[in-house]
Enzyme design. Sequence first.
Site, PDB file in Angstrom:
ATOM      1  N   ARG A   1       0.846  -1.189   0.000  1.00 60.33           N
ATOM      2  CA  ARG A   1       0.000   0.000   0.000  1.00 60.33           C
ATOM      3  C   ARG A   1       0.885   1.245   0.000  1.00 60.33           C
ATOM      4  O   ARG A   1       1.887   1.312   0.706  1.00 60.33           O
ATOM      5  CB  ARG A   1      -0.932   0.026   1.220  1.00 60.33           C
TER       6      ARG A   1
ATOM      7  N   GLU B   1      -3.233   7.911  -6.006  1.00 58.77           N
ATOM      8  CA  GLU B   1      -3.399   7.223  -7.293  1.00 58.77           C
ATOM      9  C   GLU B   1      -4.619   7.786  -8.010  1.00 58.77           C
ATOM     10  O   GLU B   1      -5.694   7.845  -7.408  1.00 58.77           O
ATOM     11  CB  GLU B   1      -3.553   5.711  -7.072  1.00 58.77           C
TER      12      GLU B   1
ATOM     13  N   HIS C   1      -0.076  -0.026 -10.104  1.00 57.07           N
ATOM     14  CA  HIS C   1      -0.909  -0.842  -9.209  1.00 57.07           C
ATOM     15  C   HIS C   1      -1.428  -2.081  -9.948  1.00 57.07           C
ATOM     16  O   HIS C   1      -2.627  -2.371  -9.948  1.00 57.07           O
ATOM     17  CB  HIS C   1      -2.078  -0.014  -8.649  1.00 57.07           C
TER      18      HIS C   1
END
Length: 367
Positions: A278, A307, A326
């Site tokens: 994370r 993000e 990601h």
Amino acid sequence: MHDDSAGPVGTDNAGDAGELRVLLAGDHFVRNDLLEDRLRQALPADAAARLDVRSMTLPWPMVPYGRVQEVDEASDVEDELLAQVGDVEVAVTQMAPFTRRVLEAAPSLGLIVCTRGGPVNVNVQAATERGIAVCNTPGRNAVAAAEHAVTLILAALRSIPRVHASVAAGEWRSDLYAYDECGLELGGSTVGLVGYGAIGRRVARILRAFDAEVLVSDPFVAADDLGPGVRLVDLDTLLAASDVVSLHARLTPETENLINSTTLAAMRPGSYLINTARGGLVDDQALAAALHSGHLAGAGLDVYPREPIPAGWPLLSSDRVVMTPHLAGATRQTAHRAAELAAASVAAFLAGERPPGMVNPEIAVAG
């Protein structure tokens, strides 16, 4: 199988009243055809024959997810979902926003299966209040995420993006053989894993196959719960001893900015940081400073504090950072595994058994 090709969000209804009404709210990754196929395989023949499957295809990942009312990481289709849930008994989804408003419109709903590691797109408290069981699918992307983490380690150690860009620009730099320009081998290096869950354990097994020494820091793991060649240490020891530090911890109030200016300074000079867990685990400004100063030799990142990455983010211009958007868990096998795990939860629930991945075990499951 039902046709979901009507648009980014489309619905199909099938079956007669009295059958088992199931809503599949898949998307363009965990697709409805995968969900329905695995569900029909997992159920006994009589239960499969009773299925009344309705499906809606959510726009993710073509349209990014976000916050929807009180839930997070969801597709913004609350109104469309409201139109579908009126008599649904079981729902399977990855990104549908099961807000309190949606749950209140679903009086027959008994089970929500969220095909991800954490059901952040479901108001679990509201579901529990209404007696709705909520399940997730932990471990669905463990193989993919572990392999991606090791890929980032190798790419960072050998500066793959930088040398690729050089060759693509028409250069043939023999000076990259200079000692100071050469990268490191994974074999014989020490890799510290912060977090030792399903992903961290698989990373450790892969690293051992490379003959790397593996250290682990995880307050929830006992020393006798480690594989061969893996050693449990405290975080300070791990940071000081590791050539590579790879993060596999959950983001909690206690772990937010775990990697900060102090912990970065404690890392071995010339070491590498890898984060596929994370973004909030890392203070990105402190990481940029550690790379700029040369204290760290490089980094590999798949997750970020914000993000999408904002323009002007300090690490965007660094040629010593390997970045992916990601995608660590994005493999076709992950989608298939998510569908299989979801189907197993539905089958157990319908059989009156406590389904795997249940996040609100206080809900009674009828026998």
